[in-house]
Design an enzyme around this catalytic site. Structure first.
Site, PDB file in Angstrom:
ATOM      1  N   ARG A 106     -30.176 -13.095 -20.513  1.00  0.00           N
ATOM      2  CA  ARG A 106     -30.819 -12.187 -19.549  1.00  0.00           C
ATOM      3  C   ARG A 106     -31.826 -13.034 -18.781  1.00  0.00           C
ATOM      4  NH1 ARG A 106     -31.819  -6.437 -19.211  1.00  0.00           N
ATOM      5  NH2 ARG A 106     -33.858  -5.965 -18.333  1.00  0.00           N
ATOM      6  N   HIS A 133     -25.593  -6.667 -13.255  1.00  0.00           N
ATOM      7  CA  HIS A 133     -25.937  -6.120 -14.570  1.00  0.00           C
ATOM      8  C   HIS A 133     -24.697  -5.412 -15.131  1.00  0.00           C
ATOM      9  CE1 HIS A 133     -28.137  -4.794 -17.904  1.00  0.00           C
ATOM     10  NE2 HIS A 133     -28.984  -3.928 -17.365  1.00  0.00           N
ATOM     11  N   GLN A 136     -24.690  -2.767 -18.226  1.00  0.00           N
ATOM     12  CA  GLN A 136     -25.163  -1.420 -17.931  1.00  0.00           C
ATOM     13  C   GLN A 136     -24.035  -0.556 -17.375  1.00  0.00           C
ATOM     14  OE1 GLN A 136     -28.435   0.018 -18.421  1.00  0.00           O
ATOM     15  NE2 GLN A 136     -27.119   1.804 -18.107  1.00  0.00           N
ATOM     16  N   ASP A 221     -32.335   3.428  -9.139  1.00  0.00           N
ATOM     17  CA  ASP A 221     -33.056   2.443  -9.954  1.00  0.00           C
ATOM     18  C   ASP A 221     -34.475   2.339  -9.394  1.00  0.00           C
ATOM     19  OD1 ASP A 221     -33.613   0.485 -11.814  1.00  0.00           O
ATOM     20  OD2 ASP A 221     -32.322  -1.046 -10.933  1.00  0.00           O
ATOM     21  N   CYS A 261     -30.719   3.615 -14.966  1.00  0.00           N
ATOM     22  CA  CYS A 261     -30.595   2.617 -16.034  1.00  0.00           C
ATOM     23  C   CYS A 261     -31.875   2.442 -16.844  1.00  0.00           C
ATOM     24  CB  CYS A 261     -30.120   1.289 -15.470  1.00  0.00           C
ATOM     25  SG  CYS A 261     -31.253   0.545 -14.278  1.00  0.00           S
ATOM     26  N   ARG A 289     -25.409   2.031 -24.298  1.00  0.00           N
ATOM     27  CA  ARG A 289     -25.500   0.571 -24.262  1.00  0.00           C
ATOM     28  C   ARG A 289     -25.078  -0.005 -25.620  1.00  0.00           C
ATOM     29  NH1 ARG A 289     -28.936  -2.042 -20.710  1.00  0.00           N
ATOM     30  NH2 ARG A 289     -28.033  -3.920 -21.629  1.00  0.00           N
TER      31      ARG A 289
END
Length: 303
Positions: A106, A133, A136, A221, A261, A289
């Site tokens: 990450r 991402h 996700q 987001d 998310c 997740r």
């Protein structure tokens, strides 16, 4: 001769059929977890987790996935590795992949994950870069399917910053065959090349109402992602008309779902009434997740 490992750097690293199978498997693994069925396919397997960007959901979901499936995970921050002191990515990739079974990264620059994967002897997972991402999106698609069935042919509205999540939704639209309507302000729109590449599935405007009209799923987001904190005041002004509130949601289909998310800022990109309301599935989305990443790890670590 050893086969080259499979990586998960973007959603394009798996075929459409592989992605469908993976999502179905995630739903199975979730059911097994709820039934308290013991399943330990990762016994003696080790996942290295490199974090240059902090996280709650990513760390806990990957670490828990490995633990519940009989394996283990090692958390590595920049302070814990020689990467933080300037060791070349190629060198770290060669050494680390000779000791562990999978590496999750990450970070900021997407090129870092690509370079690491090039020199790694084990699967490498992109757990977020400034560009994409994909993990996700596995959880998001799983969540939609659990609540509403197939997402194929549905309309998804992305409202707000044309960021890494937006980019992953663009690729998801192609891979899962849905229509993506993006509404972002000028200067904050997604990568133009990406939009052009997947134009059969993607439409772009500056009008949230237009994007949300008749949508089956509305998602957004934060307005300022990690590393953009200094831009927060400016972004708050620019994005003010892009808040997903009750009025905007009323333009979507009555059965439309809302996703985010997380972490979320109530009163900014989404109103409290929406995120805490009956159309919101953000808590299922967050939990998924764990299950979708178990399925991903199972796929990549399969002997």
């Amino acid at each position: 001769m050893l086969m080259a490992p499979r990586h998960f750097i973007t959603l394009m690293d798996l075929s459409k059929d592989e992605l469908k199978t993976l999502i179905a498997r995630a739903i199975e693994l979730k059911a097994m977890r709820y039934a308290n069925k013991r399943y330990e396919p990762f016994k003696n397997k080790v996942l290295a987790m490199i974090f240059e960007k902090s996280s709650t959901r990513t760390r806990v979901s990957f670490e828990t996935a490995m633990s519940q499936c009989g394996g283990s995970a090692i958390f590595l921050s920049p302070a814990d590795t020689q990467l933080g002191r300037g060791e070349p990515i190629e060198d770290t990739a060669r050494v680390l992949s000779s000791m562990v079974d999978c590496v999750m990264i990450r970070t900021y620059a997407h090129e870092k994950v690509e370079l690491f994967a090039k020199y790694a002897k084990v699967p490498v997972i992109n757990a977020l870069t400034d560009m994409y991402h994909p993990c996700q999106l596995l959880a998001d698609i799983q969540t939609y399917i659990e609540h509403r069935g197939s997402i194929q042919g549905k309309k998804v509205a992305w409202i707000g910053d044309g960021n890494n999540m937006c980019h992953s939704y663009i690729r998801a639209a192609h891979q899962f065959d849905f229509e993506l309507a993006i509404a972002s302000p000028i200067g904050y729109q997604p990568n133009a090349n990406l939009v052009a590449e997947f134009k059969e599935h993607v439409s772009l405007s500056t009008a949230p109402a237009q994007a949300v009209t008749n949508a089956d799923l509305v998602t957004t987001d934060v307005w300022a992602s990690m590393g953009q904190e200094k831009e927060h005041a400016k972004r708050a002004q620019v994005f003010a008309p892009y808040q997903v509130d009750s009025h905007l949601m009323s333009l979507a289909k009555p059965e439309a779902l809302f996703m985010h998310c997380l972490p979320a800022h109530r009163g900014e990109e989404v109103s409290a009434k929406v995120i805490d309301g009956p159309q919101s599935v953000v808590w299922d989305q967050a939990e998924n997740r764990l299950h979708s990443q178990k399925a991903l790890l199972e796929f990549l670590l399969a002997d």
